[in-house]
Design a protein around this motif. Structure first.
Motif, PDB file in Angstrom:
ATOM      1  N   CYS A   5     -20.929 -11.092  46.921  1.00 50.39           N
ATOM      2  CA  CYS A   5     -19.616 -11.508  46.441  1.00 50.39           C
ATOM      3  C   CYS A   5     -18.578 -10.549  46.989  1.00 50.39           C
ATOM      4  CB  CYS A   5     -19.571 -11.525  44.912  1.00 50.39           C
ATOM      5  SG  CYS A   5     -19.790  -9.909  44.139  1.00 50.39           S
ATOM      6  N   HIS A   6     -17.321 -10.827  46.683  1.00 49.84           N
ATOM      7  CA  HIS A   6     -16.233  -9.921  47.002  1.00 49.84           C
ATOM      8  C   HIS A   6     -15.811  -9.197  45.731  1.00 49.84           C
ATOM      9  CE1 HIS A   6     -15.930 -12.103  50.792  1.00 49.84           C
ATOM     10  NE2 HIS A   6     -15.234 -11.072  51.222  1.00 49.84           N
ATOM     11  N   ASP A   9     -13.910 -11.119  43.231  1.00 51.12           N
ATOM     12  CA  ASP A   9     -14.645 -12.047  42.360  1.00 51.12           C
ATOM     13  C   ASP A   9     -14.955 -11.416  41.001  1.00 51.12           C
ATOM     14  OD1 ASP A   9     -14.741 -13.884  44.460  1.00 51.12           O
ATOM     15  OD2 ASP A   9     -16.646 -13.071  45.193  1.00 51.12           O
ATOM     16  N   LEU A  16     -20.072 -10.825  37.500  1.00 53.40           N
ATOM     17  CA  LEU A  16     -20.325 -12.131  38.100  1.00 53.40           C
ATOM     18  C   LEU A  16     -21.820 -12.403  38.042  1.00 53.40           C
ATOM     19  CD1 LEU A  16     -18.803 -14.381  39.808  1.00 53.40           C
ATOM     20  CD2 LEU A  16     -19.768 -13.211  41.802  1.00 53.40           C
ATOM     21  N   LEU A  18     -25.113 -14.443  39.215  1.00 54.43           N
ATOM     22  CA  LEU A  18     -25.540 -15.075  40.462  1.00 54.43           C
ATOM     23  C   LEU A  18     -27.024 -15.399  40.392  1.00 54.43           C
ATOM     24  CD1 LEU A  18     -23.963 -12.438  42.852  1.00 54.43           C
ATOM     25  CD2 LEU A  18     -23.166 -14.780  42.647  1.00 54.43           C
TER      26      LEU A  18
END
Ligand code: FES
Length: 108
Positions: A5-6, A9, A16, A18
């Motif tokens: 991710c960045h 995010d 986050l 995932l």
């Protein structure tokens, strides 16, 4: 290196969730950020093995200071995943090694 991710995010919720393949099929993990610290852990509480988040990508307490398990409220430090309160106190989340390069969070 696999991009996860960045950093942007992680701005909305600090974390986050995932699904990634770490070599043994799909597994749930989450990436979490606190200031300059970025960590990733398996999304599995050491108490009962349940996912931690209470809503999508919501892994942190109200202050954004600790990871909280939605099932029984165990609290974990962001920097090392150690449980500091709750039924699995002194156990730890399982870390996933990640690297930050520029704005990208990468899985080595
Ligand atoms: S399953 Fe996480 S505290 Fe019980």
């Amino acid at each position: 290196m696999k991009p996860l991710c960045h950093l942007k995010d992680l701005e909305a919720t600090g974390a986050l969730g995932l699904t990634v393949d770490l070599g043994e099929g799909p597994v749930g993990i989450f990436v979490v950020r606190q200031g300059g610290t970025v960590r990733a852990y398996h999304n599995r509480c050491p108490h009962r093995g349940t996912p931690l988040e209470w809503q999508d990508h919501q892994f942190l307490d109200d202050e954004g200071a600790l990871i909280v398990c939605a099932t029984h409220g165990a609290l974990f430090r962001i920097e090392d995943g150690l449980c500091v309160a709750g039924p699995c106190k002194r156990q730890s989340l399982t870390p996933v090694p990640v690297r930050v390069e520029g704005q990208a969070v990468l899985l080595p």
